[in-house]
Design a protein around this motif. Structure first.
Motif, short mmCIF file in Angstrom:
data_model
loop_
_atom_site.label_atom_id
_atom_site.label_comp_id
_atom_site.label_asym_id
_atom_site.label_seq_id
_atom_site.Cartn_x
_atom_site.Cartn_y
_atom_site.Cartn_z
N LYS A 280 1.01 -1.13 -0.07
CA LYS A 280 0.04 0.01 0.01
C LYS A 280 0.76 1.40 0.05
O LYS A 280 0.55 2.04 -0.84
N SER A 281 1.89 1.28 0.87
CA SER A 281 2.79 2.53 0.83
C SER A 281 3.46 2.74 -0.32
O SER A 281 3.92 3.89 -0.57
N LEU A 284 1.49 4.79 -2.52
CA LEU A 284 1.22 6.25 -2.26
C LEU A 284 2.65 7.04 -2.46
O LEU A 284 2.41 7.87 -2.87
N LYS A 285 3.93 6.23 -2.38
CA LYS A 285 5.09 7.14 -2.61
C LYS A 285 5.15 7.29 -4.17
O LYS A 285 5.83 8.26 -4.58
N SER A 298 0.90 11.36 7.06
CA SER A 298 0.13 10.23 7.92
C SER A 298 -1.07 10.66 8.26
O SER A 298 -1.32 11.67 8.32
N CYS A 334 -1.61 12.15 -0.37
CA CYS A 334 -1.48 10.62 -0.20
C CYS A 334 -1.31 10.65 1.47
O CYS A 334 -0.47 11.34 2.00
N ASP A 336 -1.26 8.31 4.51
CA ASP A 336 -1.01 6.72 5.16
C ASP A 336 -1.48 6.66 6.67
O ASP A 336 -1.74 7.40 7.16
N GLU A 337 -1.94 5.53 7.04
CA GLU A 337 -2.72 5.21 8.29
C GLU A 337 -3.84 6.23 8.35
O GLU A 337 -3.98 7.05 9.45
N ALA A 378 -4.54 5.02 2.73
CA ALA A 378 -4.19 3.57 2.86
C ALA A 378 -4.46 3.40 4.65
O ALA A 378 -3.82 4.27 5.27
N THR A 379 -4.83 2.32 4.79
CA THR A 379 -4.93 1.89 6.26
C THR A 379 -4.72 0.54 6.59
O THR A 379 -5.16 -0.31 5.46
#
Length: 565
Positions: A280-281, A284-285, A298, A334, A336-337, A378-379
């Motif tokens: 997932k990460s 995003l990157k 995040s 983007c 994350d978490e 993303a989570t």
């Protein structure tokens, strides 16, 4: 016959009108002495320069008194004293009479005891930060304050990318015995230009011709050309065909619809929910490198403002500090978490995702900030993903928040011997990845960035047959008995339209065809998980089809059969 002599009132009116004219320098020569890619240092004090940055904070506008009128008690001479910018606009009593004729008077009387509107001007300050694309690896973005006066006030807001030209000065607070001197570098603005970040990424004519030639070569099999582009997205991640297609549509985006009374967003929102180690990460990157304007953060947030906006008190004054969504206005955010977002953000992010604005009413600051950006989030699930529970229970996110996402892809890491063998073989052959990349002549990162920047200017139109397919699927979803009430709302139809338009952009077309509608339905079916019309669609264990046309004909035929039932 002589001309009428102007009266004293006319002369005063002319003087006042000339006082409202401000000369601004624009279109400066692109010289390294003027244009700075990084923030200046102490050695640049007193120089005229132009600095690029992102506005992250803005103080409230106020009326500033910059001049006072004094009179010498000895010679009765009247003179004005301007406030010193370096000392924070503090007035100091004159020491010696400035009378042209010699006068040694040191006693003065302040005539302008009340605030004179003639000696006042508008004043505010903004804080700009270095842009992320100008930073070197491992460096931390710096920030500095900029002084805006007169007509420059209210020309920019938090989240805007600006070019500020002005003179670099040093500013310090009043000196007190026993305290260290505190000196800051401040840019005294001469002109502010708000720029659109996408304009800097305009594709050259030669590169646009190359893209047109690429699609001309793949006109007999356009899906093969599309899959070639998708294979350049996160090439180190094996498979995940559905996820790469969804990320590509988020980068392409839909078409914004607006008129005088209403507006429907065209930006797509994607949420990846999955077990650790599903890549997932990585998506995003990679997406943050493709989009011209990106903020990667995040759920906890990189600043006190978090994802939206906050009111902070500095030097006894309340100021607005922009969060990640405001700074990503016009680009991609983007996150994350995503399940760890702050409680204060959960109350504001609903408006920021759908209406793409943030209404602020904090500490007497009432305004509305723009958040026109796509969200790629993303989570991880709370524990092991349980298919018997709803998506809201697995992610600890409320249904109204989940309904704002156009696509929600669940990546469950289940055991599959055939799939694990392919993935392990691909990873072990990773040392030959560069040779394989050159052999396949995949697009580079800069070329991918140019392509997605180019297709954002395409506005595809939807034909009647495509509208009928999407309408039939929407009605079919609404008629299911076990449907997800949070997902099967009119937002579902709007998401389908955005997905179809994004797929048409990805295919380099200005018309939305039935194939775009079918691919939008397949993507939506992959994200329904529990109320799907089509069966047998997985998200994680999906590799690129060897024959895209045959695969599409099979799924398209199956889709039309089910929709006609």
């Amino acid at each position: 016959m002589g001309y009428p002599t102007p009266t004293q009132g006319d002369r005063e009116e002319k003087t006042d009108s000339r006082g409202t004219i401000h000369v601004r320098l624009t279109a400066l020569p692109n010289l390294p002495e003027i244009y700075r890619t990084s923030l200046p240092h102490c050695s640049d004090t007193g120089q005229f320069m132009c600095i690029s940055g992102t506005v992250i904070r803005r103080t409230a506008s106020k009326v500033l008194e910059y001049r006072k009128l004094w009179k010498c008690k000895k010679c009765r001479h009247q003179f004005t004293v301007d406030a010193e910018v370096e000392k924070g606009y503090i007035f100091e009593k004159p020491i010696v009479c400035p009378n042209p004729e010699w006068c040694s008077g040191k006693n003065f009387t302040l005539l302008s005891t009340d605030i004179d509107p003639q000696f006042c001007k508008d004043y505010c300050e903004i804080k700009i930060q270095q842009q992320f694309n100008t930073l070197t690896v491992g460096s931390v973005p710096r920030s500095m304050w900029v002084i805006l006066e007169d007509d420059l006030v209210d020309t920019c807001h938090p989240g805007n990318d600006v070019n500020v030209s002005g003179v670099l000065i040093q500013r310090w607070k009043p000196l007190n015995r026993g305290n260290f001197i505190d000196i800051d570098l401040v840019l005294y603005a001469h002109n502010v230009e708000v720029k659109n970040k996408n304009i800097s990424g305009v594709v050259s004519e030669g590169l646009a011709h190359e893209f047109g030639k690429f699609w001309l070569e793949n006109q007999n099999d356009p899906l093969k050309g599309r899959d070639f582009i998708l294979s350049s997205i996160c090439p180190l991640v094996f498979g995940l065909y559905i996820v790469k297609l969804a990320v590509a549509l988020v980068l392409a985006g839909g078409v914004e619809k607006k008129d005088e009374n209403s507006r429907i967003r065209g930006d797509l929102h994607l949420l990846l929910v999955g077990d650790p180690g599903t890549g997932k990460s990585q998506f995003l990157k990679f997406a943050s490198k493709i989009c011209m304007r990106t903020v990667l953060t995040s759920g906890i947030g990189t600043t006190n403002a978090g994802l939206t906006v906050s009111a902070v008190k500095e030097s006894g004054k309340w100021q607005l500090e922009a969060g990640a969504l405001v700074l990503a206005d016009g680009g991609l955010c983007c996150i994350d978490e995503f399940s760890c977002i702050k409680e204060q953000d959960k109350t504001c992010i609903h408006e920021a995702m759908e209406q793409q604005t943030i209404s602020v009413a904090k500490a007497g600051l009432v305004c509305s900030l723009s958040t026109k950006c796509s969200i790629l989030a993303a989570t991880n699930p709370k524990s092991k993903y349980d298919k018997n529970l709803s998506l809201s229970e697995n992610t600890a996110l409320a249904s109204p928040l989940l309904s704002r996402f156009d696509i929600i892809l669940v990546l469950v890491d289940t055991y599959d011997e055939k799939w694990d063998k392919m993935v392990s073989g691909y990873i072990l052959d990773g040392h030959n990845f560069l040779a394989q990349t050159h052999k396949k002549s995949s697009w580079s990162l800069s070329k991918m960035r140019s392509y997605f920047n180019l297709i954002r200017y395409i506005n595809p139109k939807m034909n009647s047959s495509c509208e009928k397919v999407l309408q039939t699927y929407y009605r079919r979803q609404r008629s299911l008995e076990g449907r997800n009430f949070a997902r099967t709302t009119p937002r579902l139809l709007q998401s389908l339209i955005r997905l179809a338009e994004g797929h048409a952009r990805l295919m380099f077309r200005d018309e939305v065809l039935i194939i775009d509608a079918v691919m939008a339905i397949i993507l939506m079916e992959s994200s329904m998980s529990g109320s799907a019309v089509l069966d047998g669609l997985t998200t994680l264990h999906t590799s690129f089809p060897e024959d895209p046309i045959t695969e599409y004909n099979m799924k398209g035929k199956h889709t039309f059969i089910l929709l006609e039932m």
